[in-house]
Design a protein around this motif. Structure first.
Motif, PDB file in Angstrom:
ATOM      1  N   ALA A  54       0.858  -1.179   0.000  1.00  0.00           N
ATOM      2  CA  ALA A  54       0.000   0.000   0.000  1.00  0.00           C
ATOM      3  C   ALA A  54       0.899   1.235   0.000  1.00  0.00           C
ATOM      4  CB  ALA A  54      -0.904  -0.014   1.236  1.00  0.00           C
ATOM      5  N   ALA A  55       0.299   2.409   0.068  1.00  0.00           N
ATOM      6  CA  ALA A  55       1.087   3.646   0.097  1.00  0.00           C
ATOM      7  C   ALA A  55       2.025   3.663   1.304  1.00  0.00           C
ATOM      8  CB  ALA A  55       0.165   4.861   0.123  1.00  0.00           C
ATOM      9  N   SER A  56       1.626   3.001   2.379  1.00  0.00           N
ATOM     10  CA  SER A  56       2.482   2.863   3.558  1.00  0.00           C
ATOM     11  C   SER A  56       2.158   1.521   4.200  1.00  0.00           C
ATOM     12  CB  SER A  56       2.231   4.001   4.552  1.00  0.00           C
ATOM     13  OG  SER A  56       0.911   3.931   5.047  1.00  0.00           O
ATOM     14  N   GLY A  57       3.007   1.101   5.096  1.00  0.00           N
ATOM     15  CA  GLY A  57       2.757  -0.154   5.791  1.00  0.00           C
ATOM     16  C   GLY A  57       3.592  -1.297   5.241  1.00  0.00           C
ATOM     17  N   PRO A  58       3.225  -2.526   5.623  1.00  0.00           N
ATOM     18  CA  PRO A  58       4.035  -3.692   5.263  1.00  0.00           C
ATOM     19  C   PRO A  58       3.950  -4.030   3.778  1.00  0.00           C
ATOM     20  CG  PRO A  58       1.997  -4.404   6.287  1.00  0.00           C
ATOM     21  CD  PRO A  58       2.031  -2.890   6.394  1.00  0.00           C
ATOM     22  N   PRO A  97      -3.960  -2.004  -1.677  1.00  0.00           N
ATOM     23  CA  PRO A  97      -2.679  -2.396  -2.264  1.00  0.00           C
ATOM     24  C   PRO A  97      -2.534  -1.661  -3.590  1.00  0.00           C
ATOM     25  CG  PRO A  97      -4.279  -4.191  -2.439  1.00  0.00           C
ATOM     26  CD  PRO A  97      -4.930  -3.090  -1.664  1.00  0.00           C
ATOM     27  N   CYS A  98      -1.424  -0.954  -3.784  1.00  0.00           N
ATOM     28  CA  CYS A  98      -1.358  -0.100  -4.972  1.00  0.00           C
ATOM     29  C   CYS A  98      -0.026  -0.122  -5.704  1.00  0.00           C
ATOM     30  CB  CYS A  98      -1.741   1.335  -4.616  1.00  0.00           C
ATOM     31  SG  CYS A  98      -0.777   2.030  -3.272  1.00  0.00           S
ATOM     32  N   ASN A  99       1.024  -0.643  -5.119  1.00  0.00           N
ATOM     33  CA  ASN A  99       2.316  -0.754  -5.803  1.00  0.00           C
ATOM     34  C   ASN A  99       2.642  -2.229  -5.948  1.00  0.00           C
ATOM     35  OD1 ASN A  99       2.846   2.060  -5.965  1.00  0.00           O
ATOM     36  ND2 ASN A  99       3.412   2.034  -3.813  1.00  0.00           N
ATOM     37  N   MET A 100       3.105  -2.625  -7.141  1.00  0.00           N
ATOM     38  CA  MET A 100       3.315  -4.027  -7.438  1.00  0.00           C
ATOM     39  C   MET A 100       4.611  -4.218  -8.211  1.00  0.00           C
ATOM     40  SD  MET A 100       2.880  -6.509 -10.186  1.00  0.00           S
ATOM     41  CE  MET A 100       2.199  -5.463 -11.422  1.00  0.00           C
ATOM     42  N   THR A 151      11.370  -8.057 -14.878  1.00  0.00           N
ATOM     43  CA  THR A 151      10.557  -7.450 -13.826  1.00  0.00           C
ATOM     44  C   THR A 151       9.631  -6.403 -14.418  1.00  0.00           C
ATOM     45  OG1 THR A 151      12.263  -7.814 -12.149  1.00  0.00           O
ATOM     46  CG2 THR A 151      10.658  -6.095 -11.688  1.00  0.00           C
ATOM     47  N   ALA A 152       8.404  -6.390 -13.905  1.00  0.00           N
ATOM     48  CA  ALA A 152       7.449  -5.329 -14.250  1.00  0.00           C
ATOM     49  C   ALA A 152       7.039  -4.661 -12.942  1.00  0.00           C
ATOM     50  CB  ALA A 152       6.222  -5.904 -14.946  1.00  0.00           C
ATOM     51  N   GLU A 153       7.237  -3.363 -12.862  1.00  0.00           N
ATOM     52  CA  GLU A 153       6.859  -2.593 -11.672  1.00  0.00           C
ATOM     53  C   GLU A 153       5.744  -1.637 -12.063  1.00  0.00           C
ATOM     54  OE1 GLU A 153       8.812   0.375  -8.315  1.00  0.00           O
ATOM     55  OE2 GLU A 153      10.117  -0.672  -9.721  1.00  0.00           O
ATOM     56  N   ARG A 154       4.680  -1.660 -11.267  1.00  0.00           N
ATOM     57  CA  ARG A 154       3.549  -0.775 -11.519  1.00  0.00           C
ATOM     58  C   ARG A 154       3.175  -0.056 -10.236  1.00  0.00           C
ATOM     59  NH1 ARG A 154       5.173  -2.209 -15.666  1.00  0.00           N
ATOM     60  NH2 ARG A 154       4.064  -2.983 -17.513  1.00  0.00           N
ATOM     61  N   ARG A 155       2.914   1.231 -10.387  1.00  0.00           N
ATOM     62  CA  ARG A 155       2.479   2.058  -9.257  1.00  0.00           C
ATOM     63  C   ARG A 155       1.058   2.521  -9.537  1.00  0.00           C
ATOM     64  NH1 ARG A 155       6.763   3.160  -6.058  1.00  0.00           N
ATOM     65  NH2 ARG A 155       8.806   2.787  -6.966  1.00  0.00           N
ATOM     66  N   GLY A 156       0.290   2.693  -8.488  1.00  0.00           N
ATOM     67  CA  GLY A 156      -1.092   3.104  -8.708  1.00  0.00           C
ATOM     68  C   GLY A 156      -1.803   3.540  -7.454  1.00  0.00           C
ATOM     69  N   CYS A 157      -1.086   4.046  -6.473  1.00  0.00           N
ATOM     70  CA  CYS A 157      -1.736   4.469  -5.237  1.00  0.00           C
ATOM     71  C   CYS A 157      -2.759   5.557  -5.537  1.00  0.00           C
ATOM     72  CB  CYS A 157      -0.708   4.951  -4.216  1.00  0.00           C
ATOM     73  SG  CYS A 157       0.321   3.596  -3.605  1.00  0.00           S
ATOM     74  N   GLY A 158      -3.967   5.355  -5.020  1.00  0.00           N
ATOM     75  CA  GLY A 158      -5.038   6.324  -5.198  1.00  0.00           C
ATOM     76  C   GLY A 158      -5.830   6.141  -6.467  1.00  0.00           C
ATOM     77  N   ILE A 159      -5.457   5.140  -7.293  1.00  0.00           N
ATOM     78  CA  ILE A 159      -6.170   4.915  -8.545  1.00  0.00           C
ATOM     79  C   ILE A 159      -6.721   3.494  -8.536  1.00  0.00           C
ATOM     80  CG2 ILE A 159      -6.016   4.905 -11.060  1.00  0.00           C
ATOM     81  CD1 ILE A 159      -3.453   6.609 -10.738  1.00  0.00           C
ATOM     82  N   GLY A 160      -7.903   3.275  -7.990  1.00  0.00           N
ATOM     83  CA  GLY A 160      -8.529   1.955  -7.962  1.00  0.00           C
ATOM     84  C   GLY A 160      -9.076   1.604  -9.329  1.00  0.00           C
ATOM     85  N   VAL A 161      -8.961   0.343  -9.716  1.00  0.00           N
ATOM     86  CA  VAL A 161      -9.477  -0.114 -10.997  1.00  0.00           C
ATOM     87  C   VAL A 161     -10.450  -1.247 -10.739  1.00  0.00           C
ATOM     88  CG1 VAL A 161      -8.877  -1.087 -13.238  1.00  0.00           C
ATOM     89  CG2 VAL A 161      -7.327   0.529 -12.142  1.00  0.00           C
ATOM     90  N   ALA A 162     -11.606  -1.176 -11.336  1.00  0.00           N
ATOM     91  CA  ALA A 162     -12.637  -2.197 -11.127  1.00  0.00           C
ATOM     92  C   ALA A 162     -12.194  -3.549 -11.670  1.00  0.00           C
ATOM     93  CB  ALA A 162     -13.929  -1.762 -11.804  1.00  0.00           C
ATOM     94  N   ALA A 163     -12.697  -4.596 -11.048  1.00  0.00           N
ATOM     95  CA  ALA A 163     -12.400  -5.966 -11.487  1.00  0.00           C
ATOM     96  C   ALA A 163     -13.015  -6.207 -12.856  1.00  0.00           C
ATOM     97  CB  ALA A 163     -12.949  -6.943 -10.466  1.00  0.00           C
ATOM     98  N   PRO A 164     -12.409  -7.114 -13.646  1.00  0.00           N
ATOM     99  CA  PRO A 164     -12.940  -7.405 -14.980  1.00  0.00           C
ATOM    100  C   PRO A 164     -14.277  -8.115 -14.897  1.00  0.00           C
ATOM    101  CG  PRO A 164     -11.119  -8.889 -14.473  1.00  0.00           C
ATOM    102  CD  PRO A 164     -11.243  -7.919 -13.336  1.00  0.00           C
TER     103      PRO A 164
END
Length: 164
Positions: A54-58, A97-100, A151-164
């Motif tokens: 997430a933006a912060s935390g574990p 959860p927003c960074n992967m 490796t693929a790194e994606r960031r997206g904190c604050g941008i929720g995307v609906a499930a398919p």
């Protein structure tokens, strides 16, 4: 009277710190979907790892995503056109959860892998609601295909995307 008040304050402090420690170390269940593209040679036999935070935390770190597999016995994960499901537990995240970071170790008979997307859901726990994030990956994790990275790194904190 003073002793009773001191004991009450001490007990209240103890309960507050106990609750805070329990929340910080609470374990949540995570469900993960990984979609492998349907193009030729998109699947892989490589070992796949995933980190999510997430933006912060574990940070949730899974060094071998196969070990969290939820498909039928004998299922071959990360093959062309597959939508693979995984489930396991890890430290609860305080927010979405927003960074992967998705990584292939480049091993096996078919090391190259074309990933369409990754979706992670932290199931609700106590006062935490269920939270989901989906990252479009749409790239090869391969050294012989552009962008020539495992490796693929994606960031997206604050941008929720609906499930398919």
């Amino acid at each position: 009277m003073k002793l009773t008040m001191k004991l009450s304050i001490a007990l209240a402090c103890f309960l507050f710190f106990l609750a805070a420690a329990t929340t910080a170390s609470a374990q949540c269940t995570f469900e993960i979907l990984v979609k492998t593209d349907g193009r030729r040679n998109a699947g892989t036999d490589a070992r796949v790892s995933l980190q999510v935070r997430a933006a912060s935390g574990p940070t949730l770190t899974i060094t071998n995503l196969d070990s969290w597999g939820q498909m039928a016995a004998g299922h071959d994960y990360f093959e062309k056109g597959n939508l693979d499901r995984f489930r396991g537990t890890g430290a609860c995240m305080p927010s979405e959860p927003c960074n992967m970071v998705l990584t292939s170790d480049g091993s096996g008979n078919k090391p190259g892998w074309y990933v369409s997307y990754v979706m992670v859901t932290q199931l609700g726990q106590g006062s935490l609601p269920s939270m989901t994030h989906r990252w479009a990956v749409d790239q090869w994790l391969a050294i012989d295909e552009a962008p020539h990275m495992l490796t693929a790194e994606r960031r997206g904190c604050g941008i929720g995307v609906a499930a398919p």
